[in-house]
Design a protein around this motif. Structure first.
Motif, PDB file in Angstrom:
ATOM      1  N   VAL A 116       0.970  -1.077   0.146  1.00 39.22           N
ATOM      2  CA  VAL A 116      -0.030  -0.085   0.135  1.00 39.22           C
ATOM      3  C   VAL A 116       0.908   1.142   0.079  1.00 39.22           C
ATOM      4  CG1 VAL A 116      -1.806   1.261   1.229  1.00 39.22           C
ATOM      5  CG2 VAL A 116      -1.697  -1.290   1.486  1.00 39.22           C
ATOM      6  N   ILE A 117       0.496   2.263  -0.991  1.00 36.75           N
ATOM      7  CA  ILE A 117       1.105   3.777  -0.795  1.00 36.75           C
ATOM      8  C   ILE A 117       0.089   4.459  -0.332  1.00 36.75           C
ATOM      9  CG2 ILE A 117       2.466   5.325  -1.971  1.00 36.75           C
ATOM     10  CD1 ILE A 117       3.485   3.582  -3.937  1.00 36.75           C
ATOM     11  N   LEU A 118       0.326   5.417   0.384  1.00 37.93           N
ATOM     12  CA  LEU A 118      -0.626   6.646   0.911  1.00 37.93           C
ATOM     13  C   LEU A 118       0.110   7.868   0.731  1.00 37.93           C
ATOM     14  CD1 LEU A 118      -3.161   7.821   1.656  1.00 37.93           C
ATOM     15  CD2 LEU A 118      -2.461   6.909   4.075  1.00 37.93           C
ATOM     16  N   PRO A 119      -0.094   8.645  -0.334  1.00 35.96           N
ATOM     17  CA  PRO A 119       0.755   9.941  -0.333  1.00 35.96           C
ATOM     18  C   PRO A 119      -0.258  10.811  -0.013  1.00 35.96           C
ATOM     19  CG  PRO A 119       0.008   9.112  -2.562  1.00 35.96           C
ATOM     20  CD  PRO A 119      -0.742   8.055  -1.715  1.00 35.96           C
ATOM     21  N   VAL A 120       0.353  11.542   1.153  1.00 33.86           N
ATOM     22  CA  VAL A 120      -0.705  12.486   1.423  1.00 33.86           C
ATOM     23  C   VAL A 120       0.007  14.096   1.342  1.00 33.86           C
ATOM     24  CG1 VAL A 120      -2.094  13.375   3.569  1.00 33.86           C
ATOM     25  CG2 VAL A 120      -1.396  10.964   3.282  1.00 33.86           C
ATOM     26  N   ASN A 121      -0.961  14.780   0.516  1.00 38.73           N
ATOM     27  CA  ASN A 121      -0.301  16.011  -0.038  1.00 38.73           C
ATOM     28  C   ASN A 121      -1.219  17.379   0.329  1.00 38.73           C
ATOM     29  OD1 ASN A 121       2.102  15.085  -1.029  1.00 38.73           O
ATOM     30  ND2 ASN A 121       0.996  14.405  -2.754  1.00 38.73           N
ATOM     31  N   PHE A 122      -0.748  18.091   0.888  1.00 40.04           N
ATOM     32  CA  PHE A 122      -1.843  19.461   0.799  1.00 40.04           C
ATOM     33  C   PHE A 122      -1.005  20.833   0.588  1.00 40.04           C
ATOM     34  CE2 PHE A 122      -5.697  17.465   1.646  1.00 40.04           C
ATOM     35  CZ  PHE A 122      -5.137  16.291   2.548  1.00 40.04           C
TER      36      PHE A 122
ATOM     37  N   TYR B  23      -4.342  -5.461   8.513  1.00 40.64           N
ATOM     38  CA  TYR B  23      -4.884  -4.087   8.464  1.00 40.64           C
ATOM     39  C   TYR B  23      -3.992  -3.188   8.118  1.00 40.64           C
ATOM     40  CZ  TYR B  23      -9.103  -5.849  11.063  1.00 40.64           C
ATOM     41  OH  TYR B  23     -10.167  -6.345  11.445  1.00 40.64           O
ATOM     42  N   GLY B  24      -2.835  -3.467   7.370  1.00 48.00           N
ATOM     43  CA  GLY B  24      -2.052  -2.603   6.781  1.00 48.00           C
ATOM     44  C   GLY B  24      -2.336  -1.487   6.349  1.00 48.00           C
ATOM     45  N   PRO B  25      -3.414  -1.382   5.460  1.00 47.33           N
ATOM     46  CA  PRO B  25      -3.833   0.297   4.914  1.00 47.33           C
ATOM     47  C   PRO B  25      -4.224   0.775   6.012  1.00 47.33           C
ATOM     48  CG  PRO B  25      -4.736  -1.568   3.517  1.00 47.33           C
ATOM     49  CD  PRO B  25      -4.162  -2.347   4.681  1.00 47.33           C
ATOM     50  N   THR B  26      -4.986   0.584   6.975  1.00 47.97           N
ATOM     51  CA  THR B  26      -5.445   1.298   8.072  1.00 47.97           C
ATOM     52  C   THR B  26      -4.602   1.743   8.991  1.00 47.97           C
ATOM     53  OG1 THR B  26      -7.329  -0.046   8.043  1.00 47.97           O
ATOM     54  CG2 THR B  26      -7.194   1.487   9.667  1.00 47.97           C
ATOM     55  N   VAL B  27      -3.546   0.998   9.255  1.00 48.20           N
ATOM     56  CA  VAL B  27      -2.136   1.291   9.910  1.00 48.20           C
ATOM     57  C   VAL B  27      -1.387   2.173   9.676  1.00 48.20           C
ATOM     58  CG1 VAL B  27      -0.033   0.125  10.930  1.00 48.20           C
ATOM     59  CG2 VAL B  27      -2.157  -1.063  11.292  1.00 48.20           C
ATOM     60  N   ILE B  28      -1.213   2.493   8.229  1.00 47.68           N
ATOM     61  CA  ILE B  28      -0.394   3.230   7.313  1.00 47.68           C
ATOM     62  C   ILE B  28      -1.211   4.612   7.379  1.00 47.68           C
ATOM     63  CG2 ILE B  28      -0.879   3.039   5.069  1.00 47.68           C
ATOM     64  CD1 ILE B  28       2.375   2.976   6.580  1.00 47.68           C
ATOM     65  N   ALA B  29      -2.588   4.411   7.036  1.00 50.18           N
ATOM     66  CA  ALA B  29      -3.201   5.987   7.452  1.00 50.18           C
ATOM     67  C   ALA B  29      -3.168   6.467   8.815  1.00 50.18           C
ATOM     68  CB  ALA B  29      -4.690   5.422   6.885  1.00 50.18           C
ATOM     69  N   ALA B  30      -3.492   5.635   9.681  1.00 46.86           N
ATOM     70  CA  ALA B  30      -3.555   6.075  10.943  1.00 46.86           C
ATOM     71  C   ALA B  30      -1.911   6.523  11.433  1.00 46.86           C
ATOM     72  CB  ALA B  30      -4.005   4.909  12.163  1.00 46.86           C
ATOM     73  N   ALA B  31      -1.067   5.984  10.896  1.00 45.89           N
ATOM     74  CA  ALA B  31       0.449   6.835  11.122  1.00 45.89           C
ATOM     75  C   ALA B  31       0.690   7.948  10.795  1.00 45.89           C
ATOM     76  CB  ALA B  31       1.614   5.758  10.406  1.00 45.89           C
ATOM     77  N   ILE B  32      -0.327   8.499   9.726  1.00 48.46           N
ATOM     78  CA  ILE B  32      -0.144   9.740   9.183  1.00 48.46           C
ATOM     79  C   ILE B  32      -1.307  10.540   9.587  1.00 48.46           C
ATOM     80  CG2 ILE B  32       0.417  11.008   6.976  1.00 48.46           C
ATOM     81  CD1 ILE B  32       1.306   8.537   5.608  1.00 48.46           C
ATOM     82  N   MET B  33      -2.458  10.166   9.653  1.00 53.24           N
ATOM     83  CA  MET B  33      -3.604  11.094   9.592  1.00 53.24           C
ATOM     84  C   MET B  33      -3.691  11.792  11.065  1.00 53.24           C
ATOM     85  SD  MET B  33      -5.942   9.275   6.912  1.00 53.24           S
ATOM     86  CE  MET B  33      -7.333  10.616   7.278  1.00 53.24           C
ATOM     87  N   ARG B  34      -3.203  10.926  12.081  1.00 54.12           N
ATOM     88  CA  ARG B  34      -3.332  11.585  13.549  1.00 54.12           C
ATOM     89  C   ARG B  34      -2.892  12.982  13.508  1.00 54.12           C
ATOM     90  NH1 ARG B  34      -5.186   7.389  17.021  1.00 54.12           N
ATOM     91  NH2 ARG B  34      -4.677   5.182  16.177  1.00 54.12           N
ATOM     92  N   ILE B  35      -1.777  13.282  12.763  1.00 53.39           N
ATOM     93  CA  ILE B  35      -1.257  14.602  12.825  1.00 53.39           C
ATOM     94  C   ILE B  35      -2.146  15.561  12.595  1.00 53.39           C
ATOM     95  CG2 ILE B  35       0.601  16.233  11.745  1.00 53.39           C
ATOM     96  CD1 ILE B  35       2.131  13.744  10.714  1.00 53.39           C
ATOM     97  N   PHE B  36      -3.114  15.461  11.716  1.00 56.79           N
ATOM     98  CA  PHE B  36      -4.236  16.474  11.331  1.00 56.79           C
ATOM     99  C   PHE B  36      -5.172  16.754  12.442  1.00 56.79           C
ATOM    100  CE2 PHE B  36      -2.525  17.123   7.426  1.00 56.79           C
ATOM    101  CZ  PHE B  36      -2.360  15.731   6.499  1.00 56.79           C
ATOM    102  N   MET B  37      -5.364  15.698  13.319  1.00 56.66           N
ATOM    103  CA  MET B  37      -6.152  15.764  14.368  1.00 56.66           C
ATOM    104  C   MET B  37      -5.658  16.651  15.551  1.00 56.66           C
ATOM    105  SD  MET B  37      -7.191  12.041  14.865  1.00 56.66           S
ATOM    106  CE  MET B  37      -7.365  10.749  13.513  1.00 56.66           C
TER     107      MET B  37
ATOM    108  N   PHE C  79       1.769  20.234   3.442  1.00 61.28           N
ATOM    109  CA  PHE C  79       2.006  18.709   3.940  1.00 61.28           C
ATOM    110  C   PHE C  79       2.325  17.868   3.080  1.00 61.28           C
ATOM    111  CE2 PHE C  79       1.351  16.192   7.989  1.00 61.28           C
ATOM    112  CZ  PHE C  79       1.010  14.980   7.298  1.00 61.28           C
ATOM    113  N   ARG C  80       3.196  17.017   3.070  1.00 58.33           N
ATOM    114  CA  ARG C  80       3.446  15.891   2.361  1.00 58.33           C
ATOM    115  C   ARG C  80       4.308  14.769   3.075  1.00 58.33           C
ATOM    116  NH1 ARG C  80       7.412  17.868  -1.262  1.00 58.33           N
ATOM    117  NH2 ARG C  80       8.984  16.785   0.134  1.00 58.33           N
ATOM    118  N   ILE C  81       3.522  13.835   3.127  1.00 59.73           N
ATOM    119  CA  ILE C  81       4.184  12.699   3.622  1.00 59.73           C
ATOM    120  C   ILE C  81       3.662  11.485   3.042  1.00 59.73           C
ATOM    121  CG2 ILE C  81       4.526  11.065   5.775  1.00 59.73           C
ATOM    122  CD1 ILE C  81       4.283  13.434   7.580  1.00 59.73           C
ATOM    123  N   THR C  82       4.398  10.545   2.627  1.00 61.26           N
ATOM    124  CA  THR C  82       4.085   9.428   2.007  1.00 61.26           C
ATOM    125  C   THR C  82       4.493   8.005   2.801  1.00 61.26           C
ATOM    126  OG1 THR C  82       4.783  10.453  -0.143  1.00 61.26           O
ATOM    127  CG2 THR C  82       4.503   8.134  -0.222  1.00 61.26           C
ATOM    128  N   GLY C  83       3.349   7.418   2.965  1.00 68.15           N
ATOM    129  CA  GLY C  83       3.395   6.049   3.576  1.00 68.15           C
ATOM    130  C   GLY C  83       3.570   4.982   2.786  1.00 68.15           C
TER     131      GLY C  83
END
Lengths: 159, 287, 780
Positions: free
Chosen positions: C163-169, C326-340, C347-351
């Motif tokens: 899974v790749i999760l590129p989070v860019n804003f 549950y890999g996808p959710t884990v990688i999402a949680a590892a990045i998205m908690r920052i926004f909370m 922002f540019r973090i890739t998981g």
């Protein structure tokens, strides 16, 4: 035939020699309150009392403890009346998933029967063989501390 | 079934036990059980052979006695660790045994494990072997032919020789003149596992160390004397700077064996601290 | 101050009432799946691969079948070869595991078959007699090696990236240039293991006459398990029953079907319907359940001198093991908690969630938030230090607020993070201590965290359902699909039911997690139960109440909307007068003229949006929880030993349904967090096998060394949660490692970026610091 005295009852068992006390309690006598989580004397969930001392039933040969007084978690309550330790564990929120609880209570009983007013360090030291993965140590230690004081008050509580 | 089927014997006298031990083939002795049972489970898991016969020494009362007189402390080999810990005889040079007992494993294990079991399975996960070597303990064995044999703790741990005799007791000479220092390091503040310990015993002649004994306990590996350090101390005055100087006079081979950088660092810290303790206690023979 | 239990059972929400299951546990009577035993029950054992990566050429079970006592052997050709996974709804390509592998094995321990025999002994003997021929393939254990071109290909994905999760804003590059201070840090977080005391264990039975299965299980997600069993065995959902027994700890490791659950059922079928029990020993627990992802987190961020956190960039590489779980959710949680937590525009973090030939990584408590918590909260402290700002001040300048929408579209409603930080720092005397105790080698550090209340993962919805049945004699049954794994959900939900119904907690009995009897619930994970299952329960109780009140209204010709039940009495809400007792009302319901059974039902599915893995946008949760944690430590510079003097945890939990349980969860999470910080490090050998896969070497935290813990409950009264409650259960272990690492820096000026924190790392860092200081002194 091997005679085991468990919770004040005599059991005549046809043991072959290799059985651990834990196996006998759970599989032969149906006393499943005593658990095991590691089988290598690390976790403490198999703790029972023999002659008032906390020991690990997973590394005790059943044949080696013939005639000795064995107490398990099932031997604490008197009918509906819970032992002060059991009541304290409920009252002070020490119970989470519960898997470690029988072992914890038996280790604590061995301590409190000899010393009903231990310090926190003494409780820590006596319970150092019991793991709780839920991490409930603060409340467990509190419950034991409180139970001891309760046991001292009710001096007539049978040991 | 966690271990292979076997025949279980519970003799009630030492003679009975000796006869069984010598006459039965494929037999192991059962002391506390904390080492043996885990060992048997492991052997079975690996598909290896386990003994046909177990002889339990639990019901032999004479092996559980602790006594002391003017000269000697005698500890029955089946003495349970917590019983030794609670013994009123642990004073003078014996008081260190209280510390050692306290540090062993966890409470239920301390209620089951025995001094003899700890020594004969050469289990250097604990500090008992090192301290016994340091206190110059003697191990007393008995054979079925009535022949007694005394082996010093140092000799016993040097040669991993098997014996067909049963360990009956351990004796330690009372020594009011010795000054003892002991340092131990745990693997982490959150665990009960020892990493290493250093035992030091010396006598003072004027301002000099004499007859110094240094036992290095590298946990889970070995316990042995550092004679290089002993020689250095015996030739040194007990002045304050000596603890630091001593670190250049160690038998390096001992400390490097099966030792991480951290362990080696902590050996040095402990040795320095122990020597400083000796000097400090100079006027009080027993710490 | 210890919280003692509250025995006033009327209006129980907010009271520390005793656990509904407490008595059974303290007397040893409660039955776990571990204790389940039936007459003629067989013992099963899995057949496992000895190789980390190999093609299966042949399996010959003929010798084993002849061994007396062996009753059934299964392998892939006895199955439908259907794959199962955990994030299947949103990530169908991550459905990659077979219950019994038929073509390839991908880690030492991978399951290719199972044996059922009269006892454990015989099953183990039988396995030794099974002859499997493999074609050994090259394998890879290190996660960075696995990503390199040319590395052995474990599944079909390129470079073993599942899974790749590129989070860019925003515009990260420009923001870095606009920053006054930029720094880059790299953090290493090891693999760990849930290590619940009760191992994975199940008993499966096939009812041959009706073709129905029952599985007695130690599971956090019995419905997930049912769904997977039905899928892989090609059965209707209502022919598969999963009964969750009391669970001796889950911590994310029991959140899905495992091959053993499948095997127990299929073995039972093959024996003609005998129950088959499979119980892991501790070695199998470490080898073949679900572990924590080890992670490498690189962060490069920029701040303005006034203290604005302008931009965060970086990448996170998660070691996923052999299958996706549950890999996808884990990688999402590892990045998205920052926004909370932080208001950030650029922002540019890739998981990357990567396959390796090691045991499978799943959703251990925290879902990636523990590892990322260490990295992010350490990095935040370093950024603050870089511009000379107090770490608390820096956080206060950048934290999120109530009632805002984050850049990735998370809707934050109640948000107590500011109050959490203020309360924690006040109690801990932050101003008096921070930077002022170096002479004592003491320091104080802070870490903050946010938590979700569930997330849509393996289904399109994540609803929970409850049924509240009120009997003629006034006893109340609560049927809930929620899985109590020790956190006390049975108790909390019973309190919610009693409160809403208006009766005493003592009337309620709770039946949970039986897929045939209780309504659907996705399971105990992501701190969702109090919020989601709690809402469903409140609705069900409300429905039951309305049914009772409508009978009363009908009888007395009153307006049902003016009636309520409070503290065991039916009252008129207009004038507050008591109309009749609850028992009387029930008598009426069940009387001759009415005969109305009172069965209330409720379901709740939070209004959320799933994570869009192309953009990182998504309002994953119906509400968010927050906390601030402070650690005070003392470091021994000679030995490198760290002593934790005290910890404070201020937690926005919305409303504490049972304060004692909430405290217990916080204290428990702290203990687990301390374990991960100092002790837990699951290591693998060159074959990818756990090198320290037993409790003697993988040390779990004991009470020794545990500090005093002060918990501060902040109640923000969430409008969406039942009685204002949010969930919690994970948050308190997210910031622990960072709070401690930050405190160590305050104490002795060294920064540890790799867990676990051990004495040798501290000494090494001190040595390096000394050498750097000498070099600087010389160059002046």
């Amino acid at each position: 035939m091997t005679t085991l005295i468990v919770n004040n009852r005599k059991y005549e068992l046809n043991l072959k020699g290799h059985e651990t006390l834990l196996e006998v309690l759970r599989d032969h006598l149906g006393l499943t309150g005593t658990k095991t989580a590691c089988e290598e004397s690390e976790c403490g969930t198999c703790t029972v009392n023999i002659n008032g001392k906390a020991v690990l039933s997973c590394v005790t040969f059943a044949c080696a403890v013939e005639g000795e007084e064995i107490t398990t978690i099932e031997g604490l309550a008197q009918g509906d009346l819970l032992h002060p330790l059991q009541q304290a564990f409920i009252d002070y929120g020490a119970v989470q998933c519960g898997f470690c609880i029988p072992g914890m209570i038996m280790a604590a009983k061995a301590l409190l029967d000899k010393n009903p007013e231990p310090t926190r360090e003494e409780i820590d030291y006596a319970l150092d063989g019991n793991l709780c993965r839920c991490g409930g140590y603060p409340k467990i230690l509190e419950a034991i501390w409180q139970a001891g004081r309760e046991m001292k008050k009710e001096r007539s509580w049978p040991q | 079934m966690l271990i292979h089927p076997l025949t279980f014997y519970t003799p009630t006298t030492l003679l009975e036990a000796l006869n069984l031990y010598s006459s039965l083939g494929d037999v192991r002795l059962l002391a506390g059980g904390t080492f043996l049972l885990n060992n048997l489970k492991l052997l079975k898991k690996k598909g290896m052979k386990t003994p046909q016969n177990i002889v339990s020494l639990k019901k032999i009362g004479e092996l559980r006695e602790i006594s002391a007189n003017e000269k000697t402390l005698t500890i029955g080999s089946m003495t349970v660790i917590n019983d030794l810990f609670n013994s009123p005889f642990l004073c003078d040079n014996f008081s260190l045994l209280k510390t050692v007992c306290r540090n062993i494993s966890t409470q239920p294990i301390r209620n089951m494990a025995t001094v003899g079991g700890n020594l004969t399975c050469r289990y250097t996960w604990t500090e008992m072997p090192a301290v016994m070597i340091g206190l110059e303990a003697d191990l007393h064995f008995m054979g079925s032919d009535g022949q007694a044999q005394i082996i010093s703790a140092e000799e016993f741990f040097k040669n991993a020789a098997k014996t067909d005799k049963i360990l009956t007791r351990v004796t330690i000479k009372r020594d009011k003149k010795a000054t003892i220092a002991y340092r131990r390091v745990k693997k982490s503040p959150f665990v009960d596992i020892p990493l290493l310990s250093i035992f030091m015993k010396t006598y003072f002649e004027g301002d000099r160390f004499t007859d110094t004994r240094v036992v290095v306990n590298n946990c889970v590996a070995f316990a042995q004397r550092d004679r290089v350090l002993e020689d250095f101390l015996n030739q040194s005055p007990c002045s304050n700077g000596i603890a630091q100087k001593a670190l250049d006079h160690l038998d390096q081979g001992i400390y490097r064996l099966r030792s991480s950088d951290y362990k080696q660092h902590m050996f040095r810290v402990s040795i320095k601290s122990a020597i400083e303790q000796l000097i400090k206690s100079r006027n009080n023979p027993i710490p | 101050m210890a919280t003692i239990v509250n025995k006033e059972f009327v209006n129980p929400v907010g009271k520390s009432v005793p656990r509904i299951d407490g008595k059974g546990i303290v007397t040893g009577q409660t039955k776990y799946a571990f204790d389940v035993s039936f007459p003629n029950m067989l013992m099963g054992k899995m057949i496992r691969s000895p190789h980390p990566h190999a093609r299966i050429l042949s399996i010959d079970t003929s010798k084993a079948e002849k061994l007396p006592g062996v009753r059934a052997i299964i392998k892939a050709q006895d199955t439908y070869n259907i794959k199962f996974g955990s994030n299947e709804y949103f990530f169908p390509h991550t459905v990659d595991q077979m219950a019994l592998e038929s073509e390839k094995v991908r880690y030492v321990g991978d399951e290719i078959g199972a044996v059922a025999a009269v006892d454990q002994e015989t099953a183990e003997e039988a396995i030794k007699l099974i002859d499997v021929k493999y074609e050994v393939l090259p394998h890879v254990v290190d996660v960075e090696e696995a990503m390199k071109p040319g590395a052995p290909r474990i599944h079909e994905s390129l470079n073993n990236i599942a899974v790749i999760l590129p989070v860019n804003f925003g515009n990260a590059e420009r923001a870095l240039k606009d920053s006054d201070y930029v720094r880059e840090d790299r953090f290493f977080m090891p693999a760990a293991h849930p290590a619940a005391l009760e191992p994975h264990v199940c008993v499966g039975q096939w009812e041959t006459f009706s073709n129905k299965i029952t599985l007695w299980s130690s599971s956090q997600a019995p419905f997930k398990c049912r769904d997977a069993l039905a899928k892989t065995l090609k059965m209707d959902l209502n022919d598969v029953r999963v009964i969750k027994m009391a669970v001796g700890g889950g911590f994310g490791g029991k959140l899905e079907m495992l091959p053993m659950d499948f095997a127990a059922c299929l073995l039972s079928k093959k024996t003609g319907g005998l129950p088959v029990k499979i119980c892991y020993n501790r070695e199998e627990e470490f080898l073949s359940s679900r572990r924590k992802h080890g992670m490498i987190y690189t962060l490069k961020s920029g701040v303005k001198r006034v203290g604005t956190l302008l931009v965060m960039t970086g990448e996170v590489i998660a070691d996923g093991g052999a299958y996706c779980s549950y890999g996808p959710t884990v990688i999402a949680a590892a990045i998205m908690r920052i926004f909370m937590l932080y208001k950030i525009q650029h922002f540019r973090i890739t998981g990357y969630r990567v396959y390796t030939n090691t045991p499978i990584s799943g959703a251990m408590r925290g879902f990636g938030g523990v590892q990322s918590g260490f990295a992010i909260e350490s990095h935040i402290d370093l950024l603050a230090k870089g511009i000379g700002l107090d770490p608390v001040e820096f956080r206060l300048k950048n934290i999120t607020t109530p009632n805002m929408i984050t850049i990735n579209k998370m809707v934050l409603t109640t948000n107590g993070i500011r109050e959490c930080i203020e309360q924690a720092t006040q109690r801990a005397q932050w101003k008096e201590k921070h930077g002022k105790q170096k002479h004592l080698c003491r320091g104080i550090g802070i870490g903050i965290a946010a938590d979700v209340m569930g997330a849509k993962m393996y289904k399109s919805h994540e609803s929970a359902g409850s049924i509240v049945k009120v009997e003629e004699d006034g006893s109340v049954y609560l049927f809930t699909g929620a899985a109590d794994t020790g956190q006390g959900s049975n108790t909390a939900l019973s309190q919610i039911a009693a409160q809403e119904l208006g009766v005493s907690y003592s009337r309620v009995r709770c039946k949970a997690g039986d897929t045939e009897i209780t309504p659907f619930d996705t399971g105990s994970f992501a701190s969702r139960v109090t919020f989601i299952s709690g809402n469903a329960t409140q609705r069900a109780a409300h429905d039951a109440k309305k049914q009772i009140l409508s009978v009363v209204a009908e009888e007395l010709k009153l307006n049902v909307d003016h009636l309520n039940i409070i503290a065991e009495e039916v009252i008129n809400t207009k004038d507050k007068l008591v109309i009749m007792s609850f028992d009387k009302a029930l008598e009426l319901c069940y009387s001759f003229n009415y005969g109305r059974q009172i069965i209330g039902r409720g379901s709740y599915n939070p209004k959320t949006t799933p994570v869009d893995f192309r953009t990182g946008e998504g309002n994953v949760s119906g509400s968010y929880g927050f906390e601030a944690q402070i650690a005070e430590v003392e470091v021994n510079k000679e030995t490198g030993e760290v002593k934790i003097l005290k910890m404070w945890d201020a937690h926005d939990i919305g409303k504490a349904i049972n304060p004692q349980s909430v405290e217990a969860q916080i204290e428990g999470s702290l203990a687990m967090g301390i374990g991960y910080t100092f002790l837990e490090n699951l290591q693998f050998d060159k074959q990818g096998r756990p090198a320290n896969g037993n409790l003697a070497h993988y040390r779990l935290p004991r009470s020794m060394g545990m500090p005093e813990m002060e918990t501060i409950l902040i109640e923000t009264n969430d409008p969406e949660g039942p009685f204002g409650a949010k969930g919690m259960g994970e948050a308190s272990l997210l910031p622990t490692s960072a709070a401690i690492a930050n405190a160590i820096e305050d104490a002795i000026g060294i920064r540890i970026k790799e867990l676990p924190i051990t004495p040798d790392k501290i000494l090494k860092a001190l040595q390096e610091k000394e050498q750097n200081e000498k070099k600087e002194a010389l160059s002046v």
